[in-house]
Design a protein around this motif. Structure first.
Motif, PDB file in Angstrom:
ATOM      1  N   UNK A 255      92.275  39.098  55.796  1.00  0.00           N
ATOM      2  CA  UNK A 255      91.779  38.000  56.619  1.00  0.00           C
ATOM      3  C   UNK A 255      90.254  38.062  56.596  1.00  0.00           C
ATOM      4  N   UNK A 256      89.630  37.118  55.923  1.00  0.00           N
ATOM      5  CA  UNK A 256      88.169  37.210  55.743  1.00  0.00           C
ATOM      6  C   UNK A 256      87.393  36.454  56.819  1.00  0.00           C
ATOM      7  N   UNK A 257      88.038  36.268  57.977  1.00  0.00           N
ATOM      8  CA  UNK A 257      87.303  35.681  59.108  1.00  0.00           C
ATOM      9  C   UNK A 257      86.544  36.754  59.851  1.00  0.00           C
ATOM     10  N   UNK A 258      86.216  37.843  59.144  1.00  0.00           N
ATOM     11  CA  UNK A 258      85.494  38.907  59.857  1.00  0.00           C
ATOM     12  C   UNK A 258      84.003  38.582  59.831  1.00  0.00           C
ATOM     13  N   UNK A 259      83.266  39.249  60.737  1.00  0.00           N
ATOM     14  CA  UNK A 259      81.816  39.016  60.777  1.00  0.00           C
ATOM     15  C   UNK A 259      81.099  40.302  61.176  1.00  0.00           C
ATOM     16  N   UNK A 260      80.049  40.622  60.428  1.00  0.00           N
ATOM     17  CA  UNK A 260      79.236  41.798  60.766  1.00  0.00           C
ATOM     18  C   UNK A 260      78.176  41.348  61.770  1.00  0.00           C
ATOM     19  N   UNK A 261      78.109  42.032  62.918  1.00  0.00           N
ATOM     20  CA  UNK A 261      77.133  41.647  63.945  1.00  0.00           C
ATOM     21  C   UNK A 261      76.435  42.889  64.478  1.00  0.00           C
ATOM     22  N   UNK A 262      75.272  42.681  65.124  1.00  0.00           N
ATOM     23  CA  UNK A 262      74.658  43.844  65.799  1.00  0.00           C
ATOM     24  C   UNK A 262      73.989  43.419  67.096  1.00  0.00           C
ATOM     25  N   UNK A 263      74.552  42.377  67.711  1.00  0.00           N
ATOM     26  CA  UNK A 263      74.009  41.998  69.033  1.00  0.00           C
ATOM     27  C   UNK A 263      75.135  41.478  69.910  1.00  0.00           C
ATOM     28  N   UNK A 264      74.961  41.617  71.216  1.00  0.00           N
ATOM     29  CA  UNK A 264      75.965  41.160  72.175  1.00  0.00           C
ATOM     30  C   UNK A 264      76.136  39.650  72.051  1.00  0.00           C
ATOM     31  N   UNK A 265      75.015  38.964  71.772  1.00  0.00           N
ATOM     32  CA  UNK A 265      75.066  37.488  71.693  1.00  0.00           C
ATOM     33  C   UNK A 265      76.000  37.063  70.564  1.00  0.00           C
ATOM     34  N   UNK A 266      75.888  37.759  69.405  1.00  0.00           N
ATOM     35  CA  UNK A 266      76.756  37.383  68.273  1.00  0.00           C
ATOM     36  C   UNK A 266      78.220  37.686  68.594  1.00  0.00           C
ATOM     37  N   UNK A 267      78.441  38.774  69.320  1.00  0.00           N
ATOM     38  CA  UNK A 267      79.828  39.139  69.676  1.00  0.00           C
ATOM     39  C   UNK A 267      80.432  38.047  70.551  1.00  0.00           C
TER      40      UNK A 267
END
Ligand SMILES: NC(=O)c1cnc(N)c2cc(Br)sc12
Length: 323
Positions: A255-267
């Motif tokens: 499932x490629x709906x994944x996302x790399x994030x590093x902030x609470x806002x993006x989460x």
């Protein structure tokens, strides 16, 4: 009261309340490894339900906990011991709790971690073993340590590759699920045949895999999303996001709906996006999974006896509209 002395009304009422109770206790035990009652209490209630369903066959349903995965590893299947236990996962039900989880990680020295966000698929967890790139064995989670060998059934699922694009000896894990469309069609057929229907796609997937006839599995439209490799060094990757791409290269459905994030806002943006998109997806999801992206850091963080410290499930509020 002995089951023989119950009226059908009393039995119906008791089966209903007992099923809910046993399901709840089963979830605590099998999914969260955190039972709220002693095993004998669970077993007594479970056995009472079995005897009620035996005495009143019209009250039997494929959704009864006596038919579900985890409620009891059906002895008909060969047992498979998982080399690495298939742990469940901690879960939170609000963004505030998710922030707490992330703050705790930061207090444990994981400062400014990168997370890989993924969808939490509403299906049945499976483990797939490959030797020199050939699919050799597949099993259910079972109680986390011992699962059921369902290799023959899994060989009927088109999205599970029989041969990988590289001759790797590797175990991968993921979710086997029934698309919403297939679920609706299956229940329609069952109603026409006067059979009881499945309450949700997850139970339908479990019921289609945890039975002994591979042709039944073949007739049910099941698919998979593979999302985890215990031994990531074999893949030659250092992050979870890279592992997903590698799994897709090997031939797995990912499932490629994944996302790399590093902030609470993006989460929070990701959570909002999939809270909105949830109903439009062709498969059921019951939340999102936040994972520390760096695999060496995951290893360093390790797991408690129950759950990994490096991932958490954020569960959506229960859907109002029926799926
Ligand atoms: N993407 C994932 O990691 C994921 C998706 N769907 C699930 N039902 C689960 C369960 C565990 Br435990 S992890 C995971």
């Amino acid at each position: 009261k002995p089951v023989e002395q119950l009226t059908i009304e009393e039995a119906t009422h008791e089966v209903k309340s007992l099923s809910l109770q046993v399901e709840q206790w089963g979830r605590e035990y099998y999914e969260n490894d955190n039972p709220s009652v002693e095993d004998y209490v669970y077993d007594q209630a479970y056995q009472r339900l079995v005897s009620l369903e035996k005495a009143f066959p019209e009250l039997q349903s494929p959704d009864s906990p006596t038919q579900q995965v985890g409620a009891a590893t059906i002895s008909d299947f060969a047992k498979v011991e998982h080399p690495n236990p298939m742990l469940s996962m901690g879960d939170v039900f609000s963004v505030a709790e998710l922030i707490e989880f992330n703050d705790r990680l930061q207090r444990n020295g994981v400062d400014h971690p990168e997370y890989n966000l993924e969808l939490k698929i509403d299906g049945l967890a499976v483990s797939l073993m490959y030797e020199n790139g050939k699919f050799v064995q597949g099993s259910t989670r079972g109680d986390g340590r011992i699962g059921e060998d369902i290799t023959k059934n899994l060989k009927k699922i088109k999205s599970i590759p029989r041969t990988l694009s590289q001759p790797l000896t590797i175990e991968v894990r993921g979710e086997c699920y029934m698309p919403k469309e297939a679920f609706a069609k299956l229940n329609e057929q069952r109603e026409l045949q006067g059979l009881t229907v499945f309450a949700n796609p997850r139970n339908a997937a479990a019921g289609s895999l945890r039975q002994l006839d591979p042709q039944v599995t073949a007739d049910r439209e099941l698919s998979t999303f593979i999302y985890y490799v215990p031994d990531y060094q074999t893949l030659g990757v250092t992050t979870q996001s890279a592992a997903l791409l590698k799994l897709a290269e090997l031939g797995f459905n990912v499932n490629l709906n994944n996302q790399v994030v590093d902030s609470q806002a993006e989460i929070e943006a990701y959570i909002n996006e999939y809270t909105k998109k949830r109903n439009d997806l062709e498969y059921g999801i019951d939340g999102i999974v936040e994972k520390v992206n760096d695999l060496a850091l995951q290893e360093e963080l390790g797991s408690t006896v129950k759950v990994p410290r490096w991932e958490i499930a954020y569960k959506f509020p229960p859907e109002e509209a029926a799926t």
